[in-house]
Design a protein around this motif. Sequence first.
Motif, mmCIF file in Angstrom:
data_model
loop_
_atom_site.group_PDB
_atom_site.id
_atom_site.type_symbol
_atom_site.label_atom_id
_atom_site.label_comp_id
_atom_site.label_asym_id
_atom_site.label_seq_id
_atom_site.Cartn_x
_atom_site.Cartn_y
_atom_site.Cartn_z
ATOM 1 N N LYS A 239 27.065 49.884 24.051
ATOM 2 C CA LYS A 239 27.712 49.339 22.862
ATOM 3 C C LYS A 239 26.775 48.409 22.102
ATOM 4 C CE LYS A 239 31.562 47.336 23.486
ATOM 5 N NZ LYS A 239 32.578 46.478 24.108
ATOM 6 N N GLN A 240 25.523 48.326 22.572
ATOM 7 C CA GLN A 240 24.595 47.381 21.966
ATOM 8 C C GLN A 240 24.249 47.810 20.553
ATOM 9 O OE1 GLN A 240 20.743 46.920 23.859
ATOM 10 N NE2 GLN A 240 21.151 44.748 24.032
ATOM 11 N N LEU A 241 24.291 46.861 19.621
ATOM 12 C CA LEU A 241 23.962 47.138 18.235
ATOM 13 C C LEU A 241 22.467 46.958 18.025
ATOM 14 C CD1 LEU A 241 26.901 45.296 16.428
ATOM 15 C CD2 LEU A 241 26.717 47.722 16.990
ATOM 16 N N LEU A 242 21.796 47.990 17.555
ATOM 17 C CA LEU A 242 20.366 47.940 17.312
ATOM 18 C C LEU A 242 20.093 48.090 15.824
ATOM 19 C CD1 LEU A 242 19.159 50.250 20.218
ATOM 20 C CD2 LEU A 242 19.265 47.758 20.203
ATOM 21 N N ARG A 243 19.074 47.425 15.347
ATOM 22 C CA ARG A 243 18.706 47.520 13.938
ATOM 23 C C ARG A 243 18.179 48.913 13.622
ATOM 24 N NH1 ARG A 243 18.104 43.645 10.286
ATOM 25 N NH2 ARG A 243 18.449 41.470 10.886
ATOM 26 N N ARG A 244 18.552 49.418 12.450
ATOM 27 C CA ARG A 244 17.988 50.672 11.979
ATOM 28 C C ARG A 244 16.639 50.450 11.306
ATOM 29 N NH1 ARG A 244 21.191 55.194 11.747
ATOM 30 N NH2 ARG A 244 23.365 54.914 12.356
ATOM 31 N N ARG A 245 16.423 49.233 10.800
ATOM 32 C CA ARG A 245 15.150 48.907 10.187
ATOM 33 C C ARG A 245 14.913 47.409 10.329
ATOM 34 N NH1 ARG A 245 16.474 49.339 3.682
ATOM 35 N NH2 ARG A 245 17.385 47.259 3.471
ATOM 36 N N ASN A 246 13.692 46.988 10.086
ATOM 37 C CA ASN A 246 13.352 45.573 10.192
ATOM 38 C C ASN A 246 13.976 44.780 9.045
ATOM 39 O OD1 ASN A 246 11.736 45.996 12.462
ATOM 40 N ND2 ASN A 246 9.942 46.461 11.219
ATOM 41 N N PRO A 247 14.161 43.462 9.222
ATOM 42 C CA PRO A 247 14.727 42.648 8.142
ATOM 43 C C PRO A 247 13.881 42.733 6.878
ATOM 44 C CG PRO A 247 14.660 41.410 10.205
ATOM 45 C CD PRO A 247 13.924 42.675 10.442
ATOM 46 N N ARG A 248 14.537 42.716 5.745
ATOM 47 C CA ARG A 248 13.860 42.838 4.452
ATOM 48 C C ARG A 248 12.904 41.663 4.229
ATOM 49 N NH1 ARG A 248 15.202 45.351 -0.434
ATOM 50 N NH2 ARG A 248 17.133 46.094 0.526
ATOM 51 N N TYR A 249 11.766 41.972 3.638
ATOM 52 C CA TYR A 249 10.782 40.944 3.324
ATOM 53 C C TYR A 249 11.154 40.211 2.033
ATOM 54 C CZ TYR A 249 6.498 38.997 1.333
ATOM 55 O OH TYR A 249 5.587 38.163 0.755
ATOM 56 N N PHE A 250 11.110 38.877 2.094
ATOM 57 C CA PHE A 250 11.261 38.044 0.911
ATOM 58 C C PHE A 250 9.940 37.321 0.689
ATOM 59 C CE2 PHE A 250 15.588 38.738 2.157
ATOM 60 C CZ PHE A 250 16.285 38.807 0.958
ATOM 61 N N GLY A 251 9.400 37.415 -0.517
ATOM 62 C CA GLY A 251 8.119 36.819 -0.815
ATOM 63 C C GLY A 251 8.165 35.307 -0.862
ATOM 64 N N VAL A 252 7.022 34.710 -1.187
ATOM 65 C CA VAL A 252 6.943 33.254 -1.252
ATOM 66 C C VAL A 252 7.830 32.696 -2.350
ATOM 67 C CG1 VAL A 252 4.637 33.128 -0.271
ATOM 68 C CG2 VAL A 252 4.900 33.433 -2.739
ATOM 69 N N ASP A 253 8.177 33.535 -3.337
ATOM 70 C CA ASP A 253 9.065 33.087 -4.419
ATOM 71 C C ASP A 253 10.532 33.318 -4.091
ATOM 72 O OD1 ASP A 253 9.053 35.811 -4.487
ATOM 73 O OD2 ASP A 253 8.382 36.015 -6.564
ATOM 74 N N ARG A 254 10.793 33.911 -2.897
ATOM 75 C CA ARG A 254 12.152 34.150 -2.405
ATOM 76 C C ARG A 254 12.952 35.106 -3.295
ATOM 77 N NH1 ARG A 254 10.506 32.966 2.233
ATOM 78 N NH2 ARG A 254 10.820 30.883 3.051
ATOM 79 N N ARG A 255 12.257 35.940 -4.052
ATOM 80 C CA ARG A 255 12.951 36.932 -4.883
ATOM 81 C C ARG A 255 13.249 38.183 -4.063
ATOM 82 N NH1 ARG A 255 9.582 37.865 -10.264
ATOM 83 N NH2 ARG A 255 11.318 39.325 -10.577
ATOM 84 N N LEU A 256 14.277 38.927 -4.484
ATOM 85 C CA LEU A 256 14.682 40.140 -3.788
ATOM 86 C C LEU A 256 13.949 41.330 -4.394
ATOM 87 C CD1 LEU A 256 16.570 41.499 -1.719
ATOM 88 C CD2 LEU A 256 18.247 41.734 -3.550
ATOM 89 N N TYR A 257 13.137 42.004 -3.581
ATOM 90 C CA TYR A 257 12.379 43.159 -4.039
ATOM 91 C C TYR A 257 12.880 44.420 -3.335
ATOM 92 C CZ TYR A 257 8.987 39.775 -5.882
ATOM 93 O OH TYR A 257 8.393 38.756 -6.568
ATOM 94 N N GLU A 258 12.418 45.571 -3.823
ATOM 95 C CA GLU A 258 12.730 46.836 -3.164
ATOM 96 C C GLU A 258 12.177 46.814 -1.741
ATOM 97 O OE1 GLU A 258 11.784 51.634 -3.794
ATOM 98 O OE2 GLU A 258 11.271 50.173 -5.341
ATOM 99 N N PHE A 259 12.892 47.411 -0.818
ATOM 100 C CA PHE A 259 12.482 47.371 0.588
ATOM 101 C C PHE A 259 11.112 48.011 0.756
ATOM 102 C CE2 PHE A 259 12.178 49.226 4.840
ATOM 103 C CZ PHE A 259 12.416 48.100 5.620
ATOM 104 N N ASP A 260 10.230 47.298 1.461
ATOM 105 C CA ASP A 260 8.883 47.796 1.742
ATOM 106 C C ASP A 260 8.657 47.726 3.246
ATOM 107 O OD1 ASP A 260 6.060 48.511 0.762
ATOM 108 O OD2 ASP A 260 5.699 46.741 1.993
ATOM 109 N N LEU A 261 8.400 48.857 3.859
ATOM 110 C CA LEU A 261 8.302 48.935 5.311
ATOM 111 C C LEU A 261 7.136 48.105 5.848
ATOM 112 C CD1 LEU A 261 9.229 50.118 7.999
ATOM 113 C CD2 LEU A 261 7.787 52.120 7.548
ATOM 114 N N ALA A 262 5.965 48.206 5.206
ATOM 115 C CA ALA A 262 4.794 47.479 5.692
ATOM 116 C C ALA A 262 5.019 45.969 5.645
ATOM 117 C CB ALA A 262 3.566 47.857 4.869
#
Length: 387
Positions: A239-262
């Motif tokens: 029943k363990q919940l696992l992430r499907r992807r890593n947490p979204r990256y927020f830049g130094v300006d803390r703005r929301l950008y399109e998800f980037d895997l790298a």
Amino acid sequence: PDSNLDSSAFHMLLKLTKVISEISLAPIHLDGLAIKHLFVTQQQFQEQFIRHYSNAFLHQIHNLLGSANFLGNPVGLMHGVGEGVYSFFHEPAKGIVSSPGDFGLGIAKGTGTLIGNTTEGVFGLTSKLTDTVTKGIEILSMDKKYQLERAMNRNQKARNVGDGIVLGARDLGRGLLHGVTGIVTKPFHGAKKDGAVGALKGMGVGLVGAIVKPTVGAVDLITRTTQGIANTANYISDKQLLRRRNPRYFGVDRRLYEFDLASAEGQLLLRTLDNGVFHSHCYIFHQKVAENRILLVSSRSIIFVRKALVASAQSSEWTTEWEISMSRLIKPVKESAVKVHVLYYDDDWKTAKKSLRVENPESLPSIIEKLEEFGSHILDLPALNNR
């Protein structure tokens, strides 16, 4: 002095309030509002809407209060055991209409769910109770650095009983170490900061810590072990919940950008490296330079990491080989097509260097460009380095 005492007491009260108000997985279910042939004013609709959901929430308040961690989340225990009892009878009943084999599988599945949910609920309740106790006791230590370290360590969850014992033993050892060494270090640091008065304060903090910190460590051993047992049952029951992807990256300006895997992978590496030492840094850039080596650039440091020889279930598989603070960075100097020296000031403010060799020559120009670009950029933003 009186105002300082009042301020300290107020902050301690706020921390205790925060501990008491922690809630885990409260099952709040609000019925929808369906209105047919709506012919009312906007104000009448708002009143009806607010009244409906206010009443619905009040009918769920017992679930909210019963999910408090300082009570051990008894609602979660009852919900889990109830689900296990239902599965214990439902799964065999569902299987008997198909075949004797499915009936046997139903008994096994239902029994496993009942045992797993009961184990998870009972030991989960125990771990939440003891965790609340340690959070309350640690406030008495009056040691902000110690409290911050424990807050970071709490992010590591015991996935199974083995993890629980290892993490519990570690926390117990740290509690004993901090308690004993604090008797000497606290008066010393206090005297260095405020003279004789600071030494007396440090002596008091050290003596209190000598009692509080080992006590917290001993209770942590119980908390981690019971947490591990509870999560083992959860893991086995799948029943363990696992992430499907890593947490979204927020830049130094803390703005929301399109998800980037790298960027997401680099941010996760930075935040989990060395048990979260660099958690407060902002990720900038990373580049794999060899099979087991990565260059990682944050808002405060240039970090060269390598594969850890031993990685536990809770720690990153990478570890820091060397680190250069951005405030001491001079510049990168290319030596060859596959090698660059990073010049910096050491602790005595003398010029020193760290050498970096890459397997792929094509990656070196981009590494040098990034070091120059982000190094100068961050050095021009001292406010960012102080975050």
